[in-house]
Design a protein around this motif. Sequence first.
Motif, PDB file in Angstrom:
ATOM      1  N   SER A   1      -6.161  23.720 -10.132  1.00  0.00           N
ATOM      2  CA  SER A   1      -7.289  24.478  -9.981  1.00  0.00           C
ATOM      3  C   SER A   1      -7.060  25.860 -10.692  1.00  0.00           C
ATOM      4  O   SER A   1      -5.814  26.396 -11.457  1.00  0.00           O
ATOM      5  CB  SER A   1      -7.565  24.800  -8.430  1.00  0.00           C
ATOM      6  OG  SER A   1      -6.956  25.745  -7.878  1.00  0.00           O
ATOM      7  N   GLN A   2      -8.216  26.764 -10.452  1.00  0.00           N
ATOM      8  CA  GLN A   2      -9.017  28.182 -10.829  1.00  0.00           C
ATOM      9  C   GLN A   2      -6.904  28.650 -10.810  1.00  0.00           C
ATOM     10  O   GLN A   2      -6.511  29.688 -11.083  1.00  0.00           O
ATOM     11  CB  GLN A   2      -9.524  28.647 -10.532  1.00  0.00           C
ATOM     12  CG  GLN A   2     -10.221  29.685 -11.770  1.00  0.00           C
ATOM     13  CD  GLN A   2     -10.694  29.149 -13.053  1.00  0.00           C
ATOM     14  OE1 GLN A   2     -10.670  27.758 -13.277  1.00  0.00           O
ATOM     15  NE2 GLN A   2     -10.742  29.815 -14.395  1.00  0.00           N
ATOM     16  N   GLY A   3      -7.390  28.824  -9.797  1.00  0.00           N
ATOM     17  CA  GLY A   3      -6.208  29.426  -9.008  1.00  0.00           C
ATOM     18  C   GLY A   3      -4.846  29.253  -8.771  1.00  0.00           C
ATOM     19  O   GLY A   3      -4.205  30.141  -9.353  1.00  0.00           O
TER      20      GLY A   3
ATOM     21  N   LYS B   1     -12.213  23.021  -3.490  1.00  0.00           N
ATOM     22  CA  LYS B   1     -13.214  23.929  -2.684  1.00  0.00           C
ATOM     23  C   LYS B   1     -14.622  23.448  -4.130  1.00  0.00           C
ATOM     24  O   LYS B   1     -15.224  22.802  -4.208  1.00  0.00           O
ATOM     25  CB  LYS B   1     -13.289  25.546  -3.053  1.00  0.00           C
ATOM     26  CG  LYS B   1     -12.576  25.538  -2.293  1.00  0.00           C
ATOM     27  CD  LYS B   1     -12.550  27.264  -1.774  1.00  0.00           C
ATOM     28  CE  LYS B   1     -12.022  28.094  -2.527  1.00  0.00           C
ATOM     29  NZ  LYS B   1     -10.462  27.547  -2.833  1.00  0.00           N
ATOM     30  N   THR B   2     -13.716  23.555  -5.167  1.00  0.00           N
ATOM     31  CA  THR B   2     -14.653  23.649  -6.770  1.00  0.00           C
ATOM     32  C   THR B   2     -14.836  21.943  -7.117  1.00  0.00           C
ATOM     33  O   THR B   2     -15.810  21.327  -7.202  1.00  0.00           O
ATOM     34  CB  THR B   2     -13.808  23.654  -8.212  1.00  0.00           C
ATOM     35  OG1 THR B   2     -13.259  25.279  -8.208  1.00  0.00           O
ATOM     36  CG2 THR B   2     -13.995  23.467  -9.174  1.00  0.00           C
ATOM     37  N   SER B   3     -14.266  21.617  -6.821  1.00  0.00           N
ATOM     38  CA  SER B   3     -14.553  19.097  -7.069  1.00  0.00           C
ATOM     39  C   SER B   3     -14.986  19.650  -5.358  1.00  0.00           C
ATOM     40  O   SER B   3     -16.570  18.207  -5.756  1.00  0.00           O
ATOM     41  CB  SER B   3     -13.020  19.030  -6.112  1.00  0.00           C
ATOM     42  OG  SER B   3     -11.715  19.006  -7.017  1.00  0.00           O
TER      43      SER B   3
ATOM     44  N   GLY C   1     -20.795  28.141 -12.785  1.00  0.00           N
ATOM     45  CA  GLY C   1     -19.029  27.705 -12.386  1.00  0.00           C
ATOM     46  C   GLY C   1     -18.256  28.891 -12.994  1.00  0.00           C
ATOM     47  O   GLY C   1     -19.135  29.983 -12.742  1.00  0.00           O
ATOM     48  N   HIS C   2     -17.376  28.122 -12.282  1.00  0.00           N
ATOM     49  CA  HIS C   2     -15.534  28.774 -13.001  1.00  0.00           C
ATOM     50  C   HIS C   2     -16.317  29.898 -14.135  1.00  0.00           C
ATOM     51  O   HIS C   2     -15.577  31.337 -14.795  1.00  0.00           O
ATOM     52  CB  HIS C   2     -14.630  28.744 -12.839  1.00  0.00           C
ATOM     53  CG  HIS C   2     -14.266  28.117 -12.030  1.00  0.00           C
ATOM     54  ND1 HIS C   2     -13.153  29.023 -10.685  1.00  0.00           N
ATOM     55  CD2 HIS C   2     -13.299  27.367 -10.787  1.00  0.00           C
ATOM     56  CE1 HIS C   2     -13.133  28.546 -10.003  1.00  0.00           C
ATOM     57  NE2 HIS C   2     -13.095  28.215  -9.838  1.00  0.00           N
ATOM     58  N   LEU C   3     -16.671  28.862 -14.756  1.00  0.00           N
ATOM     59  CA  LEU C   3     -16.636  29.406 -16.846  1.00  0.00           C
ATOM     60  C   LEU C   3     -18.671  30.012 -16.698  1.00  0.00           C
ATOM     61  O   LEU C   3     -19.413  29.672 -15.822  1.00  0.00           O
ATOM     62  CB  LEU C   3     -16.970  27.626 -17.556  1.00  0.00           C
ATOM     63  CG  LEU C   3     -14.995  27.029 -17.726  1.00  0.00           C
ATOM     64  CD1 LEU C   3     -16.115  25.752 -18.738  1.00  0.00           C
ATOM     65  CD2 LEU C   3     -14.858  28.352 -18.229  1.00  0.00           C
TER      66      LEU C   3
ATOM     67  N   LEU D   1     -22.620  28.244  -6.066  1.00  0.00           N
ATOM     68  CA  LEU D   1     -22.073  29.586  -6.392  1.00  0.00           C
ATOM     69  C   LEU D   1     -20.606  29.070  -6.676  1.00  0.00           C
ATOM     70  O   LEU D   1     -19.905  29.514  -5.266  1.00  0.00           O
ATOM     71  CB  LEU D   1     -22.609  30.731  -6.317  1.00  0.00           C
ATOM     72  CG  LEU D   1     -23.855  31.138  -6.319  1.00  0.00           C
ATOM     73  CD1 LEU D   1     -24.286  32.492  -5.492  1.00  0.00           C
ATOM     74  CD2 LEU D   1     -24.956  30.710  -6.881  1.00  0.00           C
ATOM     75  N   ASP D   2     -19.948  28.919  -7.553  1.00  0.00           N
ATOM     76  CA  ASP D   2     -18.565  28.956  -7.513  1.00  0.00           C
ATOM     77  C   ASP D   2     -17.233  30.370  -7.750  1.00  0.00           C
ATOM     78  O   ASP D   2     -17.392  30.727  -8.724  1.00  0.00           O
ATOM     79  CB  ASP D   2     -17.805  27.663  -8.570  1.00  0.00           C
ATOM     80  CG  ASP D   2     -16.545  27.588  -8.304  1.00  0.00           C
ATOM     81  OD1 ASP D   2     -15.885  27.625  -7.190  1.00  0.00           O
ATOM     82  OD2 ASP D   2     -16.198  26.476  -8.743  1.00  0.00           O
ATOM     83  N   GLU D   3     -17.186  31.124  -6.752  1.00  0.00           N
ATOM     84  CA  GLU D   3     -17.143  31.973  -7.593  1.00  0.00           C
ATOM     85  C   GLU D   3     -17.212  33.109  -8.276  1.00  0.00           C
ATOM     86  O   GLU D   3     -16.608  33.863  -8.916  1.00  0.00           O
ATOM     87  CB  GLU D   3     -15.091  32.421  -7.850  1.00  0.00           C
ATOM     88  CG  GLU D   3     -14.003  30.792  -6.980  1.00  0.00           C
ATOM     89  CD  GLU D   3     -12.411  31.336  -7.065  1.00  0.00           C
ATOM     90  OE1 GLU D   3     -11.864  32.323  -6.451  1.00  0.00           O
ATOM     91  OE2 GLU D   3     -12.227  30.546  -6.517  1.00  0.00           O
ATOM     92  N   PRO D   4     -18.742  33.623  -7.012  1.00  0.00           N
ATOM     93  CA  PRO D   4     -19.344  34.327  -8.418  1.00  0.00           C
ATOM     94  C   PRO D   4     -18.896  36.290  -8.319  1.00  0.00           C
ATOM     95  O   PRO D   4     -19.465  36.098  -9.390  1.00  0.00           O
ATOM     96  CB  PRO D   4     -20.723  34.428  -7.702  1.00  0.00           C
ATOM     97  CG  PRO D   4     -20.628  34.251  -6.146  1.00  0.00           C
ATOM     98  CD  PRO D   4     -19.135  32.834  -6.379  1.00  0.00           C
TER      99      PRO D   4
END
Lengths: 248, 62, 222, 222, 202, 202
Positions: free
Chosen positions: E130-132, F40-42, F78-80, F152-155
Amino acid sequence: MTDRFNLYRFSSPATFYPLAGAMIPYFVAVSALFGIAGLWLGMLVAPTDFQQGEGYRIIFIHVPASWMSMFIYLVMAFWAAIGLAFNTRLSGMMAQALAPTGALMAFLSLWTGALWGKPMWGAWWVWDARLTSELILLFLYIGYMALTAAIDDVRRADKAGGLLLLVGVVNIPIIYFSVKWWNTLHQGSSVNLAKSSMATTMLWGMLLMAMCFWMYSIAMALMRVRTIMLERERHTDWVKKLIAGDEK
Amino acid sequence: MIHWASFSDFLAMGGYGLYVWGSFGVTAFVMAIEPITIRRNRSATIIRLQRQLRAETRNAAQ
Amino acid sequence: MLTLIAAVIKRDLKLAMRRQADMVSAIFFFIIVVSLFPLGIGPEADLLRKLAPGVLWVAALLATMLSLPRLFADDHRDGTLEQLALAPHPLGLVVTGKVIAHWLVSGLPLALIAPVLGLQFDLSTEALLAVTLSILIGTPALSGIGAIGAALTLGLRGGGVLISLLVLPLYIPVLIFGAGAVDATVTGLGGEGHLSLLAALTFASIGFAPWAAAAALKIALE
Amino acid sequence: MLTLIAAVIKRDLKLAMRRQADMVSAIFFFIIVVSLFPLGIGPEADLLRKLAPGVLWVAALLATMLSLPRLFADDHRDGTLEQLALAPHPLGLVVTGKVIAHWLVSGLPLALIAPVLGLQFDLSTEALLAVTLSILIGTPALSGIGAIGAALTLGLRGGGVLISLLVLPLYIPVLIFGAGAVDATVTGLGGEGHLSLLAALTFASIGFAPWAAAAALKIALE
Amino acid sequence: MLEADNLECVRGERRLFAGIGFTLAAGELLYLQGKNGSGKTSLLRMLIGLLPPESGTIRWRGAAIKSDDYRADLCYLGHLNAIKEELTPLENLLAGARLADARLSEVEALAALEQVGLAGREDLACKYLSQGQKRRVALARLVNEKRPLWILDEPFVALDSAAVDWLAGIISAHLQRGGLAVMTTHQRVDIAAGALRELRLG
Amino acid sequence: MLEADNLECVRGERRLFAGIGFTLAAGELLYLQGKNGSGKTSLLRMLIGLLPPESGTIRWRGAAIKSDDYRADLCYLGHLNAIKEELTPLENLLAGARLADARLSEVEALAALEQVGLAGREDLACKYLSQGQKRRVALARLVNEKRPLWILDEPFVALDSAAVDWLAGIISAHLQRGGLAVMTTHQRVDIAAGALRELRLG
Ligand code: HEM
Ligand SMILES: Nc1ncnc2c1ncn2[C@@H]1O[C@H](COP(=O)(O)OP(=O)(O)OP(=O)(O)O)[C@@H](O)[C@H]1O
Ligand SMILES: Nc1ncnc2c1ncn2[C@@H]1O[C@H](COP(=O)(O)OP(=O)(O)OP(=O)(O)O)[C@@H](O)[C@H]1O
Ligand SMILES: [Mg+2]
Ligand SMILES: [Mg+2]
């Protein structure tokens, strides 16, 4: 659960694994029987070809290998279609288990063809349509194996590989009909049910050898699929139980 | 019924021996090697999985 | 110094192995390109024999070139290149290691497979030997020169094709001497002269190119 | 539907312009590869004339192929592809747009420059026309088929070369008919048959390939 | 030990800052603040010698920073993680150390990974993390990092709160050992330092 | 409106979570929490339909989410950043809107960019922007976003505190208009919502 015969049950790895294990010896035995009979007919009994002398006996490997190389590809494409449509786990494993054997058959077709071509055409290799398309087939097998090996997530690998198989299946008719479409060095089809241009013993030898190769391929695929199953299902209880008991 | 007069005739294949036996030889070789590699692969896999399983149970016990 | 180069080579080879495809696919690209020509040109054996040295060398050159964009791009994108530039040793050494690894993955296999492909073109044994030797000696120069191109185009998104543009002109001498060596052997003139020129090119570019590439990398990082 | 495709084309063309290198360098790659052959093979005019169709076509094929890895890779890396997959219309349409844009950047220019390069090989006027036409008709098929390969190998870092492996076998029919069309014209047999087969291939792959590629992209995004 | 004098930064046609200077001694932390785009990353890249300043000088132990010696004292962690997606965390850590001429045994590397909470993921290719977790792999370098000057560009990004606390502890320990650190972050994090200097850009 | 039932996620051989379910109605915010790598992202990728769940169902307005209609209601970040480095912020915003079938005039786009603090940078290629500015370009999409479901993923990553406040305001306004939002973040940010549901993974 239900009394009804359930097809899905057999497409579940846990049931298929022992079933495959039980079937392998039979396929090996049948393949060996066909092989002995075919070799006996083809190598010992069949007469000399009036055009090609004894060199034609390569046909007893060349044609079965060529047929199997195409047939296996079709079977893989079939499994791929099933897998993409119904999302069954088994189909991807079957396709992956078949690929190396298919590639091997394509290689054998090329190899024996090349060994045949030298005495008959005077060259190991000519750029004729059938030969070329068989080479493409080998590349497709290798491409499929490279692609699935490059994707570590097996489900994604199955789906991507399946898609490639379905796209590449257009090559099969090209190989098969290439002798008709292009006027080339390679021999046209001579197996014809109504009126065959070959001596009966030759024809039978070839057909027996084809059966031998067919059964061999099935046996190999089943052997390979068992390993793939263990690998992929290693976290399920049935594999854990099996491995814990299996101290070999 | 047998087509050949002698064993050496059979080996010579009417002058095509190299090509015919080259084909049959490689085919036989490949077909012998394939099941062997599959078996090898299989036992290697089983050993690896057993090792993983043991490690897992050990970790779970801890 | 040697341990550093060895460390770089080891890491890059491990990465190449990990990507599996990398290891085999430069070879396969080579095989396929070589096989394409007869398809485009037709099956006359005489014609093909004449073409063989040129086709084999052009294909080797393209196969090497295709893998160039990735030489530094991955390291750049994920920040590793910054770290390498900050390490307390000359960047040129690191690049030397990367060039050698690149050759091991994309040059050496070509030399090994070339004779087999030469058979398709009906070449004689000496010609096959000359092909192998010339590719073996010539490809390190391709990797070295290529590194400069890869470094200069780093971070420019047009990368892949821009590299070709920069690098191909510099590859031409290698191509001429390489194909020339094979040609000279085939026509019986002896390829030694060409081969030693090729060796000279290789030594020069392995010694010099990594430092030029390192300078280009520093610029790309600014 | 058409406005969507137009929007995709417009965006991709703008990106290609912005990267400057992209626009010119497929052409330059083509030019350089075609010009390499006379160097590798030697200057006999007769030989060269025989080679011309094959060389031009192989070069066109390689030039198209080289730009394939970038077809989706950039969109994938920066997250745009996710957004496209989430947009409320079939992904296949978006891919159609991208394929067309790819052809406009990497196929069309080749057709325009090909006759000029053909002159180097001493081709007749009809042959030049046949070269142009066949490349014009054939390259959309290359872009279409290539899109499938690009989508299948997306995110696999070995990408660039793996694409070649997957795509080249499927390119071979296009190559055979394309070079065949030129050859047939040169030898006076008339290339119409080949050209119409080529057109059929192009239509089939433009219609079908984007949807296969879209399916592959969805798999890559999982 | 680290002195910057009258630095000026121009990107494109925009002057981001001018006349920036500071000195930093052993055990001190420089906390760089500023809005998005105010030039923090640019200043850090000047400090590590990758971006030549428009004007001004930077000195380390009294000498200009253009030498291998300076780089041997420097540890930089940027916006990017500098990890290879195909390699596993363990391989990344070992390869990174080897290339930076640092000695790191496999045991130490494993311990470092465990410390950043990646136990059980040592052998999984980083692209699956994951990102983290990716950020944690990059940070695992710091566990055995003995070089005196740390330059960290937003090290806390993508970390959960447990990891943030851990990292703050690592930085404190480094400072207590007499190290120096320059850091940017938009999150407020408390770090015990010999002296905390703040510098605000823009 | 958004219901998830008994979701299970398996990545590689690891079961990240199982039996996760929730319902979210208009005006509500789902705040997804969990350690790094807890999934979470998943989970968010399951909600947007890009990752098929191992088991379980997701429904939007009562129907399964495999339809174009769902995607027409959905906005994902997303993250990106999903921005093109070569294009300017303005071009990015306009192209993004056109490809997502949203209507956005140039005037509106310029206003949105001004709102996220990129006035004066509209015509600079994004590759020259700072980390936080790039994130702001991605966030500028939200200014005119009328679709009901935001994921929203970690905005808040990489944003300075002014931008964090602005974004929190935008999300509140969206919820007040009757929108729904699912969000992850490791930073504690206060957002006024009809109802705040929390879900903790791992
Ligand atoms: C590398 C070279 C060769 C390749 C790749 C190749 C490929 C094939 C393939 C794919 C088939 C099966 C297709 C079908 O049954 O219609 C086939 C069949 C056959 N090949 Fe070849 N071949 C090669 C060389 C040769 C040579 C040199 C000869 C003999 C001079 C030959 C004679 C035959 C014959 C007689 C058949 C059976 C055709 C039939 O009865 O249907 N092949 N070959
Ligand atoms: N070519 C250029 N023309 C104009 N401005 C430029 C150019 N290149 C960079 N810039 C500006 O320089 C600044 C670079 O900022 P930098 O990355 O140092 O910011 P930062 O303080 O690290 O921000 P963040 O908190 O977002 O990471 C940005 O404001 C950017 O817009
Ligand atoms: N192939 C695999 N094998 C094992 N684990 C995997 C695989 N692929 C992904 N994972 C695990 O799945 C998890 C993915 O987590 P995800 O990205 O959803 O986390 P997250 O909650 O968003 O974390 P973060 O806060 O760091 O963004 C990680 O823990 C990762 O290690
Ligand atoms: Mg910054
Ligand atoms: Mg996440």
